[in-house]
Each structure stands twice: as C-alpha cells, then as structure tokens.
Design an enzyme around this catalytic site. Structure first.
Site, PDB file in Angstrom:
ATOM      1  N   GLY A 126      32.666 -33.205 -11.023  1.00  0.00           N
ATOM      2  CA  GLY A 126      33.056 -32.948  -9.996  1.00  0.00           C
ATOM      3  C   GLY A 126      32.146 -32.481  -9.691  1.00  0.00           C
ATOM      4  CE  LYS A 156      37.235 -19.846  -9.998  1.00  0.00           C
ATOM      5  NZ  LYS A 156      36.843 -21.077 -11.352  1.00  0.00           N
ATOM      6  CE1 TYR A 211      39.027 -22.220  -6.345  1.00  0.00           C
ATOM      7  CE2 TYR A 211      38.125 -20.732  -4.480  1.00  0.00           C
ATOM      8  CZ  TYR A 211      38.073 -21.329  -5.668  1.00  0.00           C
ATOM      9  OH  TYR A 211      36.508 -21.251  -6.366  1.00  0.00           O
ATOM     10  CE1 TYR A 237      41.951 -26.484   8.932  1.00  0.00           C
ATOM     11  CE2 TYR A 237      41.239 -24.233   7.320  1.00  0.00           C
ATOM     12  CZ  TYR A 237      41.465 -26.406   8.018  1.00  0.00           C
ATOM     13  OH  TYR A 237      42.394 -27.289   6.946  1.00  0.00           O
ATOM     14  CB  ALA A 257      45.605 -14.993  -6.600  1.00  0.00           C
ATOM     15  CG  HIS A 313      39.964 -18.843   7.411  1.00  0.00           C
ATOM     16  ND1 HIS A 313      40.039 -19.205   8.680  1.00  0.00           N
ATOM     17  CD2 HIS A 313      39.437 -18.813   7.290  1.00  0.00           C
ATOM     18  CE1 HIS A 313      39.476 -20.688   8.439  1.00  0.00           C
ATOM     19  NE2 HIS A 313      38.636 -19.614   7.819  1.00  0.00           N
ATOM     20  CB  THR A 332      34.605 -18.703  -5.881  1.00  0.00           C
ATOM     21  OG1 THR A 332      34.279 -18.557  -4.520  1.00  0.00           O
ATOM     22  CG2 THR A 332      35.794 -18.570  -6.787  1.00  0.00           C
ATOM     23  CG  ASP A 333      31.987 -16.116  -1.823  1.00  0.00           C
ATOM     24  OD1 ASP A 333      33.170 -17.043  -1.945  1.00  0.00           O
ATOM     25  OD2 ASP A 333      31.050 -16.705  -0.823  1.00  0.00           O
ATOM     26  CD  GLU A 334      37.091 -18.655  -1.435  1.00  0.00           C
ATOM     27  OE1 GLU A 334      38.424 -18.672  -1.599  1.00  0.00           O
ATOM     28  OE2 GLU A 334      36.749 -20.368  -0.959  1.00  0.00           O
ATOM     29  CE  LYS A 358      36.302 -27.687  -2.298  1.00  0.00           C
ATOM     30  NZ  LYS A 358      36.557 -28.255  -2.881  1.00  0.00           N
TER      31      LYS A 358
HETATM   32  P1  NAD Z   1      35.995 -29.983  -7.813  1.00  0.00           P
HETATM   33  O1  NAD Z   1      36.997 -29.542  -7.012  1.00  0.00           O
HETATM   34  O2  NAD Z   1      34.767 -30.738  -7.053  1.00  0.00           O
HETATM   35  O3  NAD Z   1      35.031 -30.457  -9.412  1.00  0.00           O
HETATM   36  C1  NAD Z   1      36.324 -29.684 -10.259  1.00  0.00           C
HETATM   37  C2  NAD Z   1      36.333 -30.621 -11.321  1.00  0.00           C
HETATM   38  O4  NAD Z   1      37.743 -30.169 -12.605  1.00  0.00           O
HETATM   39  C3  NAD Z   1      36.715 -32.206 -11.168  1.00  0.00           C
HETATM   40  O5  NAD Z   1      35.532 -32.870 -11.468  1.00  0.00           O
HETATM   41  C4  NAD Z   1      38.781 -32.184 -12.285  1.00  0.00           C
HETATM   42  O6  NAD Z   1      38.621 -33.220 -12.300  1.00  0.00           O
HETATM   43  C5  NAD Z   1      37.963 -30.787 -13.154  1.00  0.00           C
HETATM   44  N1  NAD Z   1      39.050 -30.624 -13.234  1.00  0.00           N
HETATM   45  C6  NAD Z   1      40.373 -30.300 -12.838  1.00  0.00           C
HETATM   46  N2  NAD Z   1      41.659 -29.673 -13.385  1.00  0.00           N
HETATM   47  C7  NAD Z   1      40.713 -29.514 -14.739  1.00  0.00           C
HETATM   48  C8  NAD Z   1      41.554 -29.333 -16.247  1.00  0.00           C
HETATM   49  N3  NAD Z   1      43.105 -29.253 -15.662  1.00  0.00           N
HETATM   50  N4  NAD Z   1      41.377 -29.899 -17.026  1.00  0.00           N
HETATM   51  C9  NAD Z   1      39.869 -30.516 -17.033  1.00  0.00           C
HETATM   52  N5  NAD Z   1      38.950 -30.585 -16.105  1.00  0.00           N
HETATM   53  C10 NAD Z   1      39.309 -30.372 -14.973  1.00  0.00           C
HETATM   54  O7  NAD Z   1      35.191 -28.637  -7.623  1.00  0.00           O
HETATM   55  P2  NAD Z   1      33.315 -27.666  -7.629  1.00  0.00           P
HETATM   56  O8  NAD Z   1      33.507 -27.749  -6.223  1.00  0.00           O
HETATM   57  O9  NAD Z   1      32.284 -28.248  -8.339  1.00  0.00           O
HETATM   58  O10 NAD Z   1      34.239 -26.434  -8.290  1.00  0.00           O
HETATM   59  C11 NAD Z   1      33.733 -26.402  -9.484  1.00  0.00           C
HETATM   60  C12 NAD Z   1      33.411 -24.661 -10.217  1.00  0.00           C
HETATM   61  O11 NAD Z   1      33.333 -23.985  -9.120  1.00  0.00           O
HETATM   62  C13 NAD Z   1      34.445 -24.540  -9.705  1.00  0.00           C
HETATM   63  O12 NAD Z   1      35.189 -23.208 -10.245  1.00  0.00           O
HETATM   64  C14 NAD Z   1      35.161 -23.560  -8.321  1.00  0.00           C
HETATM   65  O13 NAD Z   1      36.058 -22.443  -8.750  1.00  0.00           O
HETATM   66  C15 NAD Z   1      33.610 -23.290  -8.570  1.00  0.00           C
HETATM   67  N6  NAD Z   1      33.173 -23.080  -7.029  1.00  0.00           N
HETATM   68  C16 NAD Z   1      32.519 -23.695  -6.255  1.00  0.00           C
HETATM   69  C17 NAD Z   1      32.443 -23.828  -4.579  1.00  0.00           C
HETATM   70  C18 NAD Z   1      32.252 -24.681  -3.461  1.00  0.00           C
HETATM   71  O14 NAD Z   1      31.499 -24.234  -3.170  1.00  0.00           O
HETATM   72  N7  NAD Z   1      32.580 -25.729  -4.036  1.00  0.00           N
HETATM   73  C19 NAD Z   1      31.577 -21.878  -4.797  1.00  0.00           C
HETATM   74  C20 NAD Z   1      31.677 -20.840  -6.005  1.00  0.00           C
HETATM   75  C21 NAD Z   1      32.518 -21.120  -6.947  1.00  0.00           C
HETATM   76  O1  DAU Z   2      33.108 -19.420  -0.475  1.00  0.00           O
HETATM   77  C1  DAU Z   2      33.204 -19.912  -1.848  1.00  0.00           C
HETATM   78  C2  DAU Z   2      34.633 -21.324  -2.152  1.00  0.00           C
HETATM   79  O2  DAU Z   2      34.061 -22.678  -1.112  1.00  0.00           O
HETATM   80  C3  DAU Z   2      34.745 -21.341  -3.003  1.00  0.00           C
HETATM   81  O3  DAU Z   2      35.308 -21.034  -4.207  1.00  0.00           O
HETATM   82  C4  DAU Z   2      35.505 -23.057  -2.926  1.00  0.00           C
HETATM   83  O4  DAU Z   2      35.573 -24.104  -4.279  1.00  0.00           O
HETATM   84  C5  DAU Z   2      35.282 -23.405  -1.684  1.00  0.00           C
HETATM   85  O5  DAU Z   2      36.339 -24.818  -1.381  1.00  0.00           O
HETATM   86  C6  DAU Z   2      34.474 -22.999  -0.577  1.00  0.00           C
HETATM   87  O6  DAU Z   2      35.754 -22.553   0.153  1.00  0.00           O
HETATM   88  P1  DAU Z   2      36.360 -22.351   1.509  1.00  0.00           P
HETATM   89  O7  DAU Z   2      37.722 -22.629   2.124  1.00  0.00           O
HETATM   90  O8  DAU Z   2      35.103 -21.164   2.326  1.00  0.00           O
HETATM   91  O9  DAU Z   2      35.636 -23.640   1.773  1.00  0.00           O
HETATM   92  P2  DAU Z   2      36.276 -24.665   2.944  1.00  0.00           P
HETATM   93  O10 DAU Z   2      35.033 -25.891   3.124  1.00  0.00           O
HETATM   94  O11 DAU Z   2      37.399 -25.749   2.846  1.00  0.00           O
HETATM   95  O12 DAU Z   2      35.822 -24.588   4.851  1.00  0.00           O
HETATM   96  C7  DAU Z   2      34.746 -23.528   4.595  1.00  0.00           C
HETATM   97  C8  DAU Z   2      34.973 -22.626   6.512  1.00  0.00           C
HETATM   98  O13 DAU Z   2      35.186 -24.076   7.092  1.00  0.00           O
HETATM   99  C9  DAU Z   2      36.705 -21.935   6.021  1.00  0.00           C
HETATM  100  O14 DAU Z   2      36.482 -20.699   6.513  1.00  0.00           O
HETATM  101  C10 DAU Z   2      37.177 -22.693   6.570  1.00  0.00           C
HETATM  102  C11 DAU Z   2      36.697 -23.637   7.743  1.00  0.00           C
HETATM  103  N1  DAU Z   2      37.513 -25.132   7.730  1.00  0.00           N
HETATM  104  C12 DAU Z   2      37.738 -26.082   6.328  1.00  0.00           C
HETATM  105  C13 DAU Z   2      38.488 -26.887   6.861  1.00  0.00           C
HETATM  106  C14 DAU Z   2      38.994 -27.413   5.415  1.00  0.00           C
HETATM  107  C15 DAU Z   2      37.599 -26.034   9.548  1.00  0.00           C
HETATM  108  O15 DAU Z   2      37.564 -24.538  10.445  1.00  0.00           O
HETATM  109  N2  DAU Z   2      37.960 -26.095   9.085  1.00  0.00           N
HETATM  110  C16 DAU Z   2      38.466 -27.274   8.165  1.00  0.00           C
HETATM  111  O16 DAU Z   2      39.192 -28.470   7.990  1.00  0.00           O
END
Ligand code: NAD
Ligand code: DAU
Length: 343
Positions: free
Chosen positions: A13, A156, A152, A209, A154, A278, A127-129, A191
């Site tokens: 991922g 985490k 999501y 949004y 909840a 949101h 995550t900070d969520e 995202k």
């Molecule tokens: P992502 O969605 O890009 O990747 C998730 C990965 O997990 C993928 O490779 C997917 O194939 C794998 N996966 C999903 N379900 C699975 C399962 N049942 N078994 C094995 N593999 C599985 O995610 P990301 O954005 O890289 O996030 C990674 C981690 O970081 C997550 O735990 C997420 O909650 C956390 N996180 C993400 C963000 C962010 O901004 N993206 C911020 C804070 C924390």
């Molecule tokens: O804060 C950490 C989290 O950040 C991670 O735990 C999540 O995995 C990751 O998806 C991300 O969550 P958010 O919901 O904050 O990220 P997203 O990129 O979906 O959205 C960022 C902000 O932009 C949020 O306030 C929603 C808004 N948004 C998002 C989308 C997809 C829009 O306004 N329009 C959009 O189409």
C-alpha cells in the site's frame, strides 16, 4: 537495536511501500517479508524496482487468516511485525463498513495472537482519527480519550485498544504510532491530495466537501517512516507516539497549494455535498516523538506541493488506476455530488 526479519503487513500500500523502501535503504542487514492481500489499494508495482533484491519477498495473504500469518512468521523466522494492513478510506467506510471491522479489528487481533504465540514484537500503525474531531486550539496527546466518529476511525480505535490490552494482559512487547494525514508517492487516488492533483492535471472538477474549512495536518510520508523508525529503535515498549508535523491547514489552503504547484486554475474547484459525520479538525501534539530525537523534514506546505509534483511526474503510475476499477467508485461517490455544479 536491530531486527533481522520483519513482516510488513500492507507493504504494497501507500505508506507500507514507502516504509519498505525506506527501511531497505537504511537497514541493509534486515530481511523484509511483505504480507499483503493485494486489495485495490495494494499494488505490487509500488515496489517494482525492489522485488529482485534477495532481502525482500512477498507473501500474498489476508491478515485475518491466522494459519497463513503464523506460517509466514515461522517460515521466515520473523522477529518483528509492523502492521500497516488496513482498509483506510473514510468514504469507503461510509459506503461499505463491514470489511473495515474484518480487516482492521479482527485482522489486528489475529496478528496479536500470532505475536503472542511466537513471542514477537508488534508495531501497530494507527491514526489521529481515533481522537475524533478536535475542538478549539487543543492538540491531541497520546493519553487523550479515544472518540472516533466514522466506521473507519472506530475500527482503528478498536484495534488500538486490543493492542494495548495485549500489552497489559500478556506483557506483549508492542508499540503504536498514530499518524496524521500522509501525502506523497504511491497514494491511491481516492484520497484528497492525489485525487485533487490528478483531477487538476486532467482538467477535471475538484470536489471539495462542504465549505472546505476542515483542518488537517498534511504530513509527508517520508516523515511518517522516520517516525516509525525512531519508535522501533528508541521507543518505549507499551507506549503510543503521535506522528505528524503538529501544524494543520484548511482543505481550501491545501487545494490552493495543489493548484499553484500544478499551475492550474481555481475555476476547477466545486463545493459539493459534505461527507457524513465529517470531522472538522485533527491536530496532534508530537512532543513525545520529538523527545526520541525525531523531527520532520517537510512542513505541510512543502509536503502537499511535493506530492502534487510527484503526480505530475508519474502519470504512468496513476493513469491505469484511474481508468480501471477506480472509475466505478468515482461515479458512485461523486456523480450526484458534481451534477449541476458546473461553473
Ligand atoms: P492503503 O490503503 O494505501 O494500503 C493498505 C494496504 O493494506 C494495501 O496494500 C492492502 O492490500 C493491504 N490490506 C488491506 N486489507 C488487508 C488484509 N485483510 N490482509 C492483508 N493486507 C491487507 O493504506 P495506507 O494509506 O498506506 O495506510 C497504511 C496504514 O496507515 C493503515 O493502517 C492506516 O490506517 C494508517 N494510516 C494512514 C494514514 C494516511 O494518511 N493514509 C494516516 C495515518 C495512519
Ligand atoms: O488523519 C489520518 C487519516 O487521513 C488516515 O487515518 C486515513 O487512512 C486517511 O484516508 C486520511 O483520512 P481523511 O479522511 O482525513 O483523508 P482524505 O484524503 O479522504 O480527506 C482529506 C480531507 O479532504 C478531509 O477533510 C475530507 C476532504 N475531502 C476528501 C475527498 C476524498 C474533500 O473535500 N473531497 C474529497 O473528494
């Protein structure tokens, strides 16, 4: 401290693949097994240049499959599990929440059971969520109550609590990092930052949004990787560490940076129906991680600009994604929202 063999779940991922790349460059003594189900977000090509390296291998599997996880750990003599595997998109969790409980809660529980049985250290990516939306000028600290507000978040939070329960009950050596909104290479275009960047490049509408005044700490994925490294090497067992820049901006400010970086017009912006429930603001205090000697390389503006540039320079990565299964999701999520918003 050194680790010989790491099981990196979700290593195909966005953040997982950046972490694998970072760890292989800085810890040449380690072997890494990526354990990944390869969902729509898990893409082998994220590590295309590294699969030939004998220090890296891939096991395709589900973290909810206890026998398969145990087998992978035993066969590869794993001493550390780093759990990135999750369903991660809030909007997807609103459309179809059950898989979030399966993977994020039960999957994490399975990893904890295997770690307990085999005596392994486990680092969990959170995550900070989990803190919910943050009022006034408060910044979340690691001891704050968890108050998640989306399916999501909840799932985490439930996973965090299981990890902490295993530390207390079984004395399992665990650590947790709670990351802010990451941006950077290989982020799936559902995202906001990659969606807005790729839409801008294609000349398509940018769906903001609601009023767009929600606040997020947009942190570069590189800094998340170095934060996790700091905790793995110097963190205290049983502890939680926030990872972010400690500075947030509004989504409208983020959009401005994307458009300015890509030299695109603000006319593309459309205010559309808001996300259900949101969260208005996330904000974390990161002093505990800084006390381990860590500091971020990027400020949030640089992080967003650098991410937007990556999408401009790497069309061959995201164009096949956007023209494939992604289209169906995009229609479902945005068609109605965008209808009638043309300027
Ligand atoms: P992502 O969605 O890009 O990747 C998730 C990965 O997990 C993928 O490779 C997917 O194939 C794998 N996966 C999903 N379900 C699975 C399962 N049942 N078994 C094995 N593999 C599985 O995610 P990301 O954005 O890289 O996030 C990674 C981690 O970081 C997550 O735990 C997420 O909650 C956390 N996180 C993400 C963000 C962010 O901004 N993206 C911020 C804070 C924390
Ligand atoms: O804060 C950490 C989290 O950040 C991670 O735990 C999540 O995995 C990751 O998806 C991300 O969550 P958010 O919901 O904050 O990220 P997203 O990129 O979906 O959205 C960022 C902000 O932009 C949020 O306030 C929603 C808004 N948004 C998002 C989308 C997809 C829009 O306004 N329009 C959009 O189409």
């Amino acid at each position: 401290m050194t680790f010989n063999n790491l099981l990196v779940t979700g290593g195909c991922g966005f953040i997982g693949s950046n972490f694998v790349r970072y760890w292989m460059a800085h810890h040449p003594e380690s072997h890494i097994v990526v354990y990944d189900k390869l969902t729509y977000a898990g893409r082998q090509e994220n590590l295309a240049d590294l699969w030939e390296d004998s220090r890296l291998s891939l096991v395709v599997g589900d973290i909810t499959d206890l026998d398969a996880v145990r087998r992978a750990c035993q066969e590869h003599q794993i001493d550390l599990i780093v759990n990135f595997a999750a369903e991660t998109h809030v909007d997807q969790s609103i459309l179809g929440p059950l898989v979030f409980t399966d993977t994020n809660v039960r999957g994490t529980h399975v990893l904890l059971e295997v770690a307990r049985e085999l005596g392994l250290r486990l680092h969990h990516i959170s995550t900070d969520e989990v803190y919910g939306h943050i009022r006034d000028d408060h910044q979340s600290v690691e001891t704050d109550e968890l108050a998640p507000r989306s399916p999501y978040a909840a799932s985490k939070a439930a996973a965090d609590q299981l990890v902490q329960a295993y530390a207390i009950t079984y004395d399992l050596p665990v650590t947790i990092t709670r990351g802010a909104n990451n941006v950077g290479p290989y982020q799936y275009p559902e995202k906001a930052v990659p969606l807005f960047s790729t839409n801008a490049i294609l000349g398509e509408a940018i769906p903001v949004y609601g009023d767009g005044l929600q606040m997020r700490d947009y942190a570069h994925v590189y800094d998340h990787c170095t934060g996790i490294e700091a905790v793995l090497l110097r963190g205290e067992i049983g502890e939680v560490y926030n990872v972010g820049t400690g500075r947030e901006m509004t989504n409208l400010e983020m959009v401005d940076i994307v458009l300015e970086t890509l030299s695109k017009s603000h006319d593309l912006v459309r205010h559309v129906t808001d996300r259900a429930g949101h969260d208005r603001r996330y904000s974390m205090n990161v002093d505990k991680l800084r006390a381990l000697g860590w500091q971020p390389r990027y400020d949030p503006k640089e992080a967003v600009a650098e991410a937007a540039r990556w999408y401009a320079d790497n069309r061959s990565w995201w164009e096949p994604i956007r023209s494939g299964e992604f289209r169906e999701y995009y229609e479902r999520q945005y068609a109605e929202r965008l209808a009638g918003t043309a300027q």
